[in-house]
Design a protein around this motif. Structure first.
Motif, PDB file in Angstrom:
ATOM      1  N   ASP A 276       0.820  -1.210   0.000  1.00  0.00           N
ATOM      2  CA  ASP A 276       0.000   0.000   0.000  1.00  0.00           C
ATOM      3  C   ASP A 276       0.859   1.268   0.000  1.00  0.00           C
ATOM      4  OD1 ASP A 276      -2.393   1.413  -0.064  1.00  0.00           O
ATOM      5  OD2 ASP A 276      -2.500   1.571   2.115  1.00  0.00           O
ATOM      6  N   VAL A 277       1.611   1.443  -1.070  1.00  0.00           N
ATOM      7  CA  VAL A 277       2.467   2.621  -1.247  1.00  0.00           C
ATOM      8  C   VAL A 277       1.682   3.699  -1.995  1.00  0.00           C
ATOM      9  CG1 VAL A 277       4.610   3.503  -2.236  1.00  0.00           C
ATOM     10  CG2 VAL A 277       4.522   1.163  -1.316  1.00  0.00           C
ATOM     11  N   TRP A 278       1.743   4.928  -1.487  1.00  0.00           N
ATOM     12  CA  TRP A 278       0.962   6.029  -2.063  1.00  0.00           C
ATOM     13  C   TRP A 278       1.821   7.102  -2.715  1.00  0.00           C
ATOM     14  CZ3 TRP A 278      -4.409   6.956  -2.105  1.00  0.00           C
ATOM     15  CH2 TRP A 278      -5.183   5.962  -1.500  1.00  0.00           C
ATOM     16  N   VAL A 279       3.107   7.153  -2.418  1.00  0.00           N
ATOM     17  CA  VAL A 279       3.931   8.266  -2.895  1.00  0.00           C
ATOM     18  C   VAL A 279       5.148   7.743  -3.645  1.00  0.00           C
ATOM     19  CG1 VAL A 279       3.218   9.863  -1.090  1.00  0.00           C
ATOM     20  CG2 VAL A 279       5.155   8.345  -0.689  1.00  0.00           C
ATOM     21  N   THR A 280       5.581   8.517  -4.629  1.00  0.00           N
ATOM     22  CA  THR A 280       6.741   8.119  -5.419  1.00  0.00           C
ATOM     23  C   THR A 280       8.056   8.387  -4.698  1.00  0.00           C
ATOM     24  OG1 THR A 280       6.784  10.282  -6.528  1.00  0.00           O
ATOM     25  CG2 THR A 280       5.513   8.527  -7.572  1.00  0.00           C
ATOM     26  N   ASP A 281       8.055   9.303  -3.748  1.00  0.00           N
ATOM     27  CA  ASP A 281       9.327   9.654  -3.119  1.00  0.00           C
ATOM     28  C   ASP A 281       9.836   8.578  -2.163  1.00  0.00           C
ATOM     29  OD1 ASP A 281       7.594   9.980  -1.013  1.00  0.00           O
ATOM     30  OD2 ASP A 281       8.180  12.039  -0.541  1.00  0.00           O
ATOM     31  N   LEU A 282       8.976   7.633  -1.766  1.00  0.00           N
ATOM     32  CA  LEU A 282       9.450   6.549  -0.906  1.00  0.00           C
ATOM     33  C   LEU A 282      10.589   5.807  -1.592  1.00  0.00           C
ATOM     34  CD1 LEU A 282       9.320   4.608   1.495  1.00  0.00           C
ATOM     35  CD2 LEU A 282       7.532   3.343   0.288  1.00  0.00           C
ATOM     36  N   TRP A 283      10.414   5.463  -2.846  1.00  0.00           N
ATOM     37  CA  TRP A 283      11.464   4.763  -3.571  1.00  0.00           C
ATOM     38  C   TRP A 283      12.583   5.706  -3.992  1.00  0.00           C
ATOM     39  CZ3 TRP A 283      13.529   0.248  -4.268  1.00  0.00           C
ATOM     40  CH2 TRP A 283      14.422   0.072  -5.313  1.00  0.00           C
ATOM     41  N   ASN A 284      12.215   6.810  -4.595  1.00  0.00           N
ATOM     42  CA  ASN A 284      13.219   7.689  -5.210  1.00  0.00           C
ATOM     43  C   ASN A 284      14.112   8.388  -4.193  1.00  0.00           C
ATOM     44  OD1 ASN A 284      12.444   7.175  -7.900  1.00  0.00           O
ATOM     45  ND2 ASN A 284      10.734   8.586  -7.724  1.00  0.00           N
ATOM     46  N   GLN A 285      13.554   8.765  -3.042  1.00  0.00           N
ATOM     47  CA  GLN A 285      14.329   9.526  -2.061  1.00  0.00           C
ATOM     48  C   GLN A 285      15.007   8.663  -1.001  1.00  0.00           C
ATOM     49  OE1 GLN A 285      12.409  12.938  -0.330  1.00  0.00           O
ATOM     50  NE2 GLN A 285      11.381  13.514  -2.227  1.00  0.00           N
ATOM     51  N   TYR A 286      14.457   7.478  -0.717  1.00  0.00           N
ATOM     52  CA  TYR A 286      14.958   6.702   0.408  1.00  0.00           C
ATOM     53  C   TYR A 286      15.440   5.301   0.026  1.00  0.00           C
ATOM     54  CZ  TYR A 286      12.329  10.434   2.649  1.00  0.00           C
ATOM     55  OH  TYR A 286      11.842  11.665   3.011  1.00  0.00           O
ATOM     56  N   LEU A 287      14.581   4.503  -0.559  1.00  0.00           N
ATOM     57  CA  LEU A 287      14.904   3.096  -0.764  1.00  0.00           C
ATOM     58  C   LEU A 287      15.870   2.855  -1.907  1.00  0.00           C
ATOM     59  CD1 LEU A 287      11.416   1.446  -0.154  1.00  0.00           C
ATOM     60  CD2 LEU A 287      13.365   1.572   1.403  1.00  0.00           C
ATOM     61  N   LYS A 288      15.832   3.684  -2.918  1.00  0.00           N
ATOM     62  CA  LYS A 288      16.704   3.483  -4.077  1.00  0.00           C
ATOM     63  C   LYS A 288      18.167   3.471  -3.671  1.00  0.00           C
ATOM     64  CE  LYS A 288      17.500   5.290  -8.748  1.00  0.00           C
ATOM     65  NZ  LYS A 288      17.109   6.346  -9.732  1.00  0.00           N
ATOM     66  N   ASP A 289      18.546   4.327  -2.753  1.00  0.00           N
ATOM     67  CA  ASP A 289      19.930   4.382  -2.278  1.00  0.00           C
ATOM     68  C   ASP A 289      20.210   3.335  -1.201  1.00  0.00           C
ATOM     69  OD1 ASP A 289      20.575   6.471  -3.979  1.00  0.00           O
ATOM     70  OD2 ASP A 289      20.005   8.006  -2.525  1.00  0.00           O
ATOM     71  N   ALA A 290      19.201   3.062  -0.361  1.00  0.00           N
ATOM     72  CA  ALA A 290      19.412   2.135   0.751  1.00  0.00           C
ATOM     73  C   ALA A 290      19.545   0.697   0.270  1.00  0.00           C
ATOM     74  CB  ALA A 290      18.263   2.238   1.753  1.00  0.00           C
ATOM     75  N   LEU A 291      18.812   0.337  -0.776  1.00  0.00           N
ATOM     76  CA  LEU A 291      18.811  -1.040  -1.278  1.00  0.00           C
ATOM     77  C   LEU A 291      19.795  -1.133  -2.446  1.00  0.00           C
ATOM     78  CD1 LEU A 291      14.956  -1.693  -1.131  1.00  0.00           C
ATOM     79  CD2 LEU A 291      16.696  -2.012   0.651  1.00  0.00           C
ATOM     80  N   LEU A 292      21.022  -1.384  -2.093  1.00  0.00           N
ATOM     81  CA  LEU A 292      22.106  -1.384  -3.064  1.00  0.00           C
ATOM     82  C   LEU A 292      21.908  -2.496  -4.102  1.00  0.00           C
ATOM     83  CD1 LEU A 292      24.731   0.262  -3.411  1.00  0.00           C
ATOM     84  CD2 LEU A 292      25.923  -1.626  -2.278  1.00  0.00           C
ATOM     85  N   ASP A 293      22.215  -2.175  -5.356  1.00  0.00           N
ATOM     86  CA  ASP A 293      22.108  -3.144  -6.438  1.00  0.00           C
ATOM     87  C   ASP A 293      23.470  -3.770  -6.702  1.00  0.00           C
ATOM     88  OD1 ASP A 293      21.499  -4.662  -8.612  1.00  0.00           O
ATOM     89  OD2 ASP A 293      21.105  -2.986  -9.976  1.00  0.00           O
ATOM     90  N   VAL A 294      23.630  -5.038  -6.274  1.00  0.00           N
ATOM     91  CA  VAL A 294      24.885  -5.754  -6.527  1.00  0.00           C
ATOM     92  C   VAL A 294      24.653  -6.877  -7.545  1.00  0.00           C
ATOM     93  CG1 VAL A 294      25.889  -5.202  -4.298  1.00  0.00           C
ATOM     94  CG2 VAL A 294      24.474  -7.248  -4.523  1.00  0.00           C
ATOM     95  N   GLU A 295      23.545  -6.774  -8.268  1.00  0.00           N
ATOM     96  CA  GLU A 295      23.219  -7.694  -9.352  1.00  0.00           C
ATOM     97  C   GLU A 295      23.215  -9.158  -8.910  1.00  0.00           C
ATOM     98  OE1 GLU A 295      25.344  -6.927 -12.938  1.00  0.00           O
ATOM     99  OE2 GLU A 295      25.101  -4.745 -12.796  1.00  0.00           O
TER     100      GLU A 295
END
Length: 347
Positions: free
Chosen positions: A278-297
């Motif tokens: 139940d996510v309502w805002v785009t900034d949850l991913w773009n501002q916080y989780l995108k950097d916190a959840l590192l992509d190591v493939e």
């Protein structure tokens, strides 16, 4: 559309009253009030929809208000169940060495772990009650007239899409098998090694589908968690819950930048599955989780549910969002032919 959503929510509330009667207490009275008010408002839906079809903007506005409140009720009840499930897992995963004490925690955990969730549910229902009262009073202003009053026993629920999510792996679910299989394939696609986000988009049914998927694929990941988000989310609390789940204990007080840094370091060595409901805002991913959840493939995945297409579009270009629709004609017929004693209906 509004009647379908209202019927879904009525089924959800009825199931909650039966399933949680001994624990709801005063909150149970609020749940029953909301259920009764929705049944009363249903009598106005036919006239409102008829006026809307004729181009009456006031009737359309009234229906939109009712639909939005119904969604709020769905969110509130879904959040309650997700939070008590998360709390229960916390008790079962406790590192206590005293097995007798741990046994007591497990025995009474289903009572004590529900208290914060009950308080949150009761507070949200207070606001929903005010909104429903306003909607009922506005029928006079919008000149929307009721059909002949129908009692609760005479109310017929339309074919519903899902069972309570916590029972989804124990009871038959009509119309969700294909959805579950499709989403599981997306999450487990070995051709995509990048960290990828899959978003389930739809008006109802998202939480149950997400939980079914979670139960099916969690064993394929080193770390997994499912968290409710909702409209009034706190990014710091959300990140802290993620870090607490990973470390197995409450971390020291950290600001949001430190939490992001800690998560980035902790999760980089794990193939993780994080489900955000139940996510309502785009900034949850773009501002916080995108950097916190590192992509190591390493094939890590994030699964979000939202009724807003903008959330899905902003999260990840690698995978297309998954749109959850209502039952098709064949599944509706299968549901009507089914043994209803095996079902606990909510949206």
């Amino acid at each position: 559309m509004a009647e379908t959503v209202v019927n879904f929510v009525l089924g959800k509330l009825g199931d909650m009253i039966v399933k949680e009667a001994q624990f709801l207490g005063e909150v149970g009275d609020k749940v029953k009030w909301v259920e009764t008010e929705l049944i009363r408002i249903k009598c106005y839906l036919t006239d409102a929809d008829s006026k809307r079809r004729k181009g009456d903007a006031r009737a359309e506005n009234w229906l939109n208000e009712l639909r939005d409140v119904a969604y709020r009720i769905e969110d509130a009840t879904d959040t309650f169940y997700v939070e008590i499930e998360d709390s229960r897992q916390g008790v079962e995963g406790s590192p206590q060495k005293d097995h007798r004490f741990l046994a007591k925690l497990k025995r009474f955990g289903h009572k004590t772990t529900k208290l914060p969730a009950l308080h949150k549910l009761g507070t949200e229902l207070d606001d929903i009650k005010k909104a429903l009262e306003g909607i009922f009073e506005s029928t006079v202003h919008y000149q929307i007239n009721p059909l002949q009053e129908r009692g609760k026993a005479e109310t017929v629920l339309m074919p519903l899409r899902r069972t309570t999510y916590q029972d989804a792996n124990e009871t038959e679910v009509v119309g969700l098998d294909d959805d579950k299989n499709n989403v599981c394939k997306l999450l487990l696609d070995s051709e995509i090694r990048r960290r990828a986000v899959v978003t389930i988009v739809g008006p109802v049914g998202k939480t149950t589908l997400a939980h079914m998927v979670y139960k099916s694929v969690q064993a394929d990941f080193d770390f997994h968690i499912m968290l409710p988000v909702s409209q009034q989310y706190n990014p710091t609390d959300l990140l802290r819950k993620l870090l607490t789940k990973f470390k197995g204990s409450e971390p020291p007080t950290l600001d949001i930048d430190d939490l992001i840094s800690e998560l980035k370091g902790s999760l980089s060595s794990k193939r993780y599955l994080i489900i955000l409901d139940d996510v309502w805002v785009t900034d949850l991913w773009n501002q916080y989780l995108k950097d916190a959840l590192l992509d190591v493939e390493n094939g890590s995945r994030v699964l979000m549910t939202s009724r807003l297409i903008e959330v899905a579009q902003s999260a990840n270009p690698i995978m297309k969002h998954y749109e959850l629709k209502f039952l098709n004609e064949e599944d509706s017929c299968n549901l009507l032919d089914a043994d209803f004693s095996t079902f606990k209906f909510i949206p």
